[in-house]
Design a protein around this motif. Structure first.
Motif, mmCIF file in Angstrom:
data_model
loop_
_atom_site.group_PDB
_atom_site.id
_atom_site.type_symbol
_atom_site.label_atom_id
_atom_site.label_comp_id
_atom_site.label_asym_id
_atom_site.label_seq_id
_atom_site.Cartn_x
_atom_site.Cartn_y
_atom_site.Cartn_z
ATOM 1 N N UNK A 127 4.690 1.660 14.101
ATOM 2 C CA UNK A 127 3.475 0.550 13.986
ATOM 3 C C UNK A 127 3.255 0.468 12.804
ATOM 4 N N UNK A 128 3.429 1.139 11.560
ATOM 5 C CA UNK A 128 3.299 1.132 9.813
ATOM 6 C C UNK A 128 4.230 0.780 8.921
ATOM 7 N N UNK A 129 3.760 0.343 8.123
ATOM 8 C CA UNK A 129 5.178 -0.097 7.317
ATOM 9 C C UNK A 129 5.547 1.437 6.492
ATOM 10 N N UNK A 130 5.184 2.385 6.736
ATOM 11 C CA UNK A 130 6.305 3.594 6.113
ATOM 12 C C UNK A 130 6.204 3.574 4.801
ATOM 13 N N UNK A 131 4.960 3.195 4.102
ATOM 14 C CA UNK A 131 4.810 3.814 2.646
ATOM 15 C C UNK A 131 4.292 4.769 2.428
ATOM 16 N N UNK A 132 4.190 5.564 0.832
ATOM 17 C CA UNK A 132 3.240 6.822 1.420
ATOM 18 C C UNK A 132 2.342 6.855 0.587
ATOM 19 N N UNK A 133 1.110 8.250 0.481
ATOM 20 C CA UNK A 133 -0.455 7.727 0.160
ATOM 21 C C UNK A 133 -0.263 7.066 -1.839
ATOM 22 N N UNK A 134 1.196 7.021 -2.058
ATOM 23 C CA UNK A 134 0.862 7.270 -3.277
ATOM 24 C C UNK A 134 0.326 5.205 -3.356
ATOM 25 N N UNK A 135 0.928 4.846 -2.611
ATOM 26 C CA UNK A 135 0.628 3.127 -2.272
ATOM 27 C C UNK A 135 -0.474 3.243 -1.883
ATOM 28 N N UNK A 136 -0.630 4.055 -0.976
ATOM 29 C CA UNK A 136 -2.564 3.864 -0.169
ATOM 30 C C UNK A 136 -3.819 4.612 -1.182
ATOM 31 N N UNK A 137 -3.061 4.893 -2.097
ATOM 32 C CA UNK A 137 -3.919 5.490 -2.935
ATOM 33 C C UNK A 137 -4.466 4.002 -4.271
ATOM 34 N N UNK A 138 -3.751 3.727 -4.490
ATOM 35 C CA UNK A 138 -3.762 2.395 -5.258
ATOM 36 C C UNK A 138 -5.318 1.332 -4.544
ATOM 37 N N UNK A 139 -4.618 1.071 -3.228
ATOM 38 C CA UNK A 139 -5.086 0.390 -2.512
ATOM 39 C C UNK A 139 -7.379 0.731 -2.335
ATOM 40 N N UNK A 140 -7.231 2.149 -1.952
ATOM 41 C CA UNK A 140 -8.791 2.404 -2.006
ATOM 42 C C UNK A 140 -9.236 2.669 -3.633
ATOM 43 N N UNK A 141 -8.584 2.619 -4.383
ATOM 44 C CA UNK A 141 -8.603 1.995 -5.650
ATOM 45 C C UNK A 141 -9.909 1.278 -5.694
ATOM 46 N N UNK A 142 -8.395 0.168 -5.518
ATOM 47 C CA UNK A 142 -9.280 -1.348 -5.691
ATOM 48 C C UNK A 142 -10.239 -1.314 -4.751
ATOM 49 N N UNK A 143 -10.633 -0.921 -3.419
ATOM 50 C CA UNK A 143 -11.561 -0.501 -2.606
ATOM 51 C C UNK A 143 -12.721 0.015 -2.883
ATOM 52 N N UNK A 144 -12.934 0.686 -3.274
ATOM 53 C CA UNK A 144 -13.785 2.010 -4.502
ATOM 54 C C UNK A 144 -14.274 0.502 -5.722
ATOM 55 N N UNK A 145 -13.010 0.314 -6.414
ATOM 56 C CA UNK A 145 -14.178 -0.980 -7.410
ATOM 57 C C UNK A 145 -14.696 -1.657 -7.151
ATOM 58 N N UNK A 146 -14.359 -2.435 -5.873
ATOM 59 C CA UNK A 146 -15.509 -3.391 -4.896
ATOM 60 C C UNK A 146 -16.031 -3.286 -3.946
ATOM 61 N N UNK A 147 -16.497 -1.793 -3.702
ATOM 62 C CA UNK A 147 -17.477 -1.369 -2.706
ATOM 63 C C UNK A 147 -17.270 -2.152 -2.165
ATOM 64 N N UNK A 160 -17.040 -2.159 1.973
ATOM 65 C CA UNK A 160 -17.716 -1.138 3.083
ATOM 66 C C UNK A 160 -16.757 -1.033 4.318
ATOM 67 N N UNK A 161 -15.950 -2.199 4.244
ATOM 68 C CA UNK A 161 -15.401 -1.728 5.814
ATOM 69 C C UNK A 161 -14.837 -0.039 6.096
ATOM 70 N N UNK A 162 -14.207 -0.116 7.278
ATOM 71 C CA UNK A 162 -13.420 1.609 8.044
ATOM 72 C C UNK A 162 -12.363 2.414 7.825
ATOM 73 N N UNK A 163 -11.993 1.865 6.464
ATOM 74 C CA UNK A 163 -10.328 1.458 6.239
ATOM 75 C C UNK A 163 -10.691 3.284 5.813
ATOM 76 N N UNK A 164 -11.039 3.866 4.922
ATOM 77 C CA UNK A 164 -11.457 5.340 4.887
ATOM 78 C C UNK A 164 -11.126 5.847 6.222
ATOM 79 N N UNK A 165 -11.943 5.696 7.571
ATOM 80 C CA UNK A 165 -12.562 6.218 8.536
ATOM 81 C C UNK A 165 -10.904 6.541 9.044
ATOM 82 N N UNK A 166 -11.025 5.225 9.431
ATOM 83 C CA UNK A 166 -9.443 4.919 10.344
ATOM 84 C C UNK A 166 -8.849 5.173 9.546
ATOM 85 N N UNK A 167 -8.155 4.079 8.779
ATOM 86 C CA UNK A 167 -6.983 4.660 7.724
ATOM 87 C C UNK A 167 -6.288 5.849 7.389
#
Length: 368
Positions: free
Chosen positions: A62-82, A84-91
């Motif tokens: 049920x996912x998009x099938x991309x790699x962790x390289x793309x997810x790391x970009x999302x995480x970097x932007x989440x960290x910049x914006x602080x 607080x949703x459960x992305x690190x825990x869940x995804x």
């Protein structure tokens, strides 16, 4: 490994940045800090509009099938914006634990909900002692007919108070094993936290029924993999936060005047900002390499995870602290955002183990 950033990845970064600036600006982050709540509307939009929760989950689940390289970009932007949703825990934590296991049935049943964002999951493994070492796990699971009964507690569980699915690492006669438990089946207490943008909880298990994921004794390998990937993921978040704190410091140094000139023109401030830039760019290289390794399932992951987490923790904390110093008196005030990054930096430094823990872990893994 592909270490560069493609045009598609830059577009992903721009899309996530625009989304967060519009839906989760720091003013909204402060409102949620006061209320202690999660903005579920933003969480749902992140899944429905951008598909972020399922970005690195295979299409078969049920996912998009991309790699962790793309997810790391999302995480970097989440960290910049602080964010607080459960992305690190869940995804990241929960999804990686399921993908690392051998239970195909559990993957097909549980991952689609995580990928869509309809299911919020987390991984519970630490206990009151505060050790991140899997050998410290004492919560027990005992076979009871066709089911398993869990007794004990978990603490410092990321988003544990709101998760609908809790993946619990428990000790059995066969070794550490992974169990799926419904969130409403356990007693949950929100813990006081330094970083109010991130939620932790203590969970009590008193004869709670759990579903075994995989086979008894399979939990250790799945947990190791999940913690390694999560360490790289958290380092990507820390990179985003460090870059944003550096940007704040440089911008203030350009606009704050003293003795009829910008304070950034003074050599002491120039040197500080230059040193911080060097640290952040070094961290960017380290995170980029580790993310590429995770995307390619490289055998280097166990070594890189501890290396990059240790460096990211110390770099982010240093940059966040220097940001406050460059701002001077206003940097210490509640009204200014500098302290939010300082608190996130310190909390992230400790979460999943600090630099000393990861250096020791690294030394053990390479046989020193």
């Amino acid at each position: 490994m592909i270490l560069g950033v493609s045009a598609e990845q830059e577009e992903l970064r721009a899309s996530v940045r625009r989304f967060l600036a519009d839906r989760a600006p720091l003013s909204r982050v402060r409102e949620l800090m006061e209320s202690g709540e999660t903005d579920w509307a933003v969480w749902e939009q992140a899944g429905a509009q951008l598909g972020l929760q399922g970005l690195a989950i295979p299409e078969a689940y049920g996912g998009a099938g991309f790699s962790f390289a793309e997810q790391a970009i999302v995480l970097e932007e989440f960290g910049a914006a602080l964010y607080g949703g459960p992305y690190l825990a869940s995804a990241v934590l929960a999804a990686t634990a399921l993908l690392a296991g051998s239970d195909e049935g559990a993957r097909r049943e549980l991952l689609p909900g995580i990928a869509s964002g309809a299911t919020v999951a987390t991984l519970a493994f630490t206990e009151d002692g505060g050790s991140w070492d899997p050998s410290a796990i004492r919560l027990s699971a005992v076979k009871d007919g066709d089911s398993w009964r869990l007794d004990g507690h978990k603490s410092f569980v990321l988003d544990g108070a709101t998760a609908g699915l809790i993946l619990v690492v428990a000790a059995t006669d066969a070794g550490l094993s992974l169990f799926a438990v419904e969130g409403d089946a356990v007693a949950r207490t929100a813990l006081p936290v330094l970083d109010q943008t991130r939620q932790l909880a203590r969970l009590e298990f008193a004869g709670v029924t759990g579903r075994l994921i995989g086979s008894p004794g399979d939990g250790a390998a799945a947990l190791d993999r999940a913690l390694d990937v999560a360490a790289i993921a958290l380092a990507a978040e820390q990179l985003g936060g460090a870059q944003r704190a550096l940007d704040m410091a440089v911008e203030y140094a350009k606009t704050r005047h003293q003795f009829d000139r910008p304070i950034g023109s003074f050599q002491a401030i120039k040197h500080r900002c230059a040193d911080l830039l060097l640290e952040v760019e070094s961290l960017r290289s380290a995170v980029g390499y580790a993310a590429a390794a995770a995307a390619e399932d490289s055998p280097e992951i166990p070594v890189l995870a501890s290396l990059v987490k240790a460096y990211a923790s110390e770099t982010y904390f240093h940059v966040a602290a220097e940001n406050i110093q460059i701002h001077g008196g206003i940097g210490f005030t509640w009204e200014h955002d500098a302290h939010l990054y300082f608190k996130r930096a310190k909390a992230s430094e400790l979460f999943l183990g600090d630099g000393a823990y990861h250096r020791e872990r690294l030394a053990t893994r390479i046989g020193l």
